[in-house]
Design an enzyme around this catalytic site. Structure first.
Site: not given
Length: 460
Positions: A129, A346, A348
């Site tokens: 990440c 984000d 993820h």
């Protein structure tokens, strides 16, 4: 596992607890039932593949649902992103924000790409990440470097109702041929302007391809992992924001396509102006490279020191290209704020790898339509701040505006400083590795416990 790492396991520890049980109880998925695995290394490799698939599935389920949730934004306060202020009460500003946000490159976990060197991993789900947030920061800098100011992705014809409550184009709009992906679209006529957009879209597509998940892409996951080996990292390890800053610097320096761009990484929270000028000056008079400046900092012990929140809001400056940061165990790319909340992308959500060898590969999975937010108080204190200057004049202006923004608190030292000198030569190419962080407090210089957070930082 690094005991001082903050972004460890990316919230998949619960999944891995069950994975270990499954791996013990289940026969090896790569072998027929009843057949013995002859070699231990083969068995370990097969288990690693199975575990990677489960981690990928866990992230897809968890963050897939998260992406569908809506963040509420206030209409009474301006929303600030990359130095621009948007009044969400105004329909024009709301539309401008939506287009600007959807034009940002969104680089997420991918699955099904070629094996990473030295291992059998075909996904970065669960460990990559921070590399992905680093890619997003670099992508922002490249768009500013290569595209005209205020460029937006020509996606208005694909507008759908989203978190900003915008409506789709009228169903009875005149159908028009879409030059970008050769499909019929509605609501936009082919014009001189759309024809002139073709070179911009070609550049946009080229920048996206530089982040492809294959070994040949200059800023893809394969190249970043390879460059991280000199810092003692390998695929599957946990990367900190500081390590990623140095990896990005190396990646740009060896890219043949970006001779007019340099990346500088600050040392010990100090930007040495003489080093930056030496890096950017060219043999020709009045010639200067564009520069991305990366500043790894730590803004507290285990939690963010509230005194630094005002400084983090340097996202209000146009010279700021984002922050590689996040919350504990969860890296995010910060791009703006509204009141006490940070705006972010984000990484993820785990998506299938896109084959970019095709002439018109799909771009939709590299752009996000749902803006997300979180409170400043949840921010992990370890981060890397990104700045960009197009030329020498812009660099001098950057120094003035950024210095003012980071020096607004009388109770703490600045997040980082500018120095007219130069760094020590023996540290010029080093990557910080020490895990002891010192935070300035009212009572003096104290050692901070960062056992549950990132390492690699010294803040004086």
């Amino acid at each position: 596992m690094n005991p001082t790492s903050s972004y460890t396991r990316c919230d998949v520890s619960a999944a891995e607890h069950y994975m270990d049980d499954w791996l013990f109880l289940c026969p090896d998925p790569a072998e027929p039932l009843g057949r013995e695995v002859c070699r231990e290394d083969q068995e370990a490799e097969d288990k690693s593949k199975f575990k990677s698939k489960l981690v990928s599935a866990w992230n897809s389920v968890k963050y897939g649902w998260t992406l569908k949730q809506k963040s509420k934004f206030s209409k009474s306060s301006p929303l600030i992103m990359f130095g621009k202020f948007y009044d969400l009460k105004d329909e024009g500003d709301k539309e401008c924000f939506r287009r600007s946000f959807a034009s940002l490159l969104w680089l997420t976990y991918r699955r099904g790409f070629p094996k990473l060197a030295g291992c059998s991993l075909t996904t970065d789900s669960g460990w990559g990440c921070v590399l992905r947030t680093g890619q997003m920061l670099l992508a922002r800098g490249l768009i500013l470097h290569l595209m005209p100011p205020d460029w937006n992705w020509s996606m208005g014809t694909r507008a759908v109702k989203d978190d900003m409550d915008l409506v789709r184009p009228a169903d009875n709009a005149e159908p028009v041929w879409n030059v970008e992906d050769r499909t019929i679209m509605r609501g936009r006529k082919l014009s001189v302007g759309s024809i002139l957009d073709r070179p911009k879209e070609a550049t946009h597509r080229k920048v996206v391809s530089w982040f492809a998940d294959n070994p040949k892409a200059p800023f893809g996951i394969h190249q970043l992992v390879e460059l991280g080996r000199s810092s003692g990292k390998k695929a599957g390890d946990w990367y900190g924001p500081s390590i990623v800053a140095h990896i990005l610097q190396k990646a740009v320096s060896v890219s043949p396509d970006l001779s007019s761009l340099a990346v500088y990484v600050a040392q010990d929270c100090t930007i040495y102006l003489q080093d930056v000028r030496k890096l950017c000056e060219r043999p020709h008079p009045h010639s200067w490279k564009s520069v991305i400046i990366l500043v790894p900092v730590r803004l507290g012990g285990q939690d963010l020191n509230p005194s630094y929140i005002t400084c983090v809001k340097l996202l209000k400056l146009q010279s700021c290209i984002g922050i590689i940061g996040g919350k504990p165990r969860h890296s995010l790319f910060f791009i703006g704020f509204q009141d006490d909340n940070l705006l972010y992308l984000d990484p993820h959500y785990c998506q299938p790898t896109v084959n970019m060898t095709k002439e018109n590969f799909p771009l939709e999975s590299f752009h996000c339509k749902q803006p997300r937010k979180m409170n400043f108080s949840r921010m992990d204190p370890s981060c890397t701040i990104g700045l960009y200057a197009k030329g020498q004049k812009e660099f001098e202006s950057l120094c003035t505006s950024v210095n003012e923004a980071v020096s607004t608190s009388a109770e703490t030292y600045p997040m980082f400083i500018f120095s007219e000198g130069q760094s020590r030569e023996d540290d010029e190419h080093s990557t910080p590795t020490n895990s002891i962080t010192y935070i300035q407090r009212k009572s003096g210089l104290e050692r901070a416990d960062i056992s549950s957070s990132m390492d690699e930082f010294v803040l004086l």
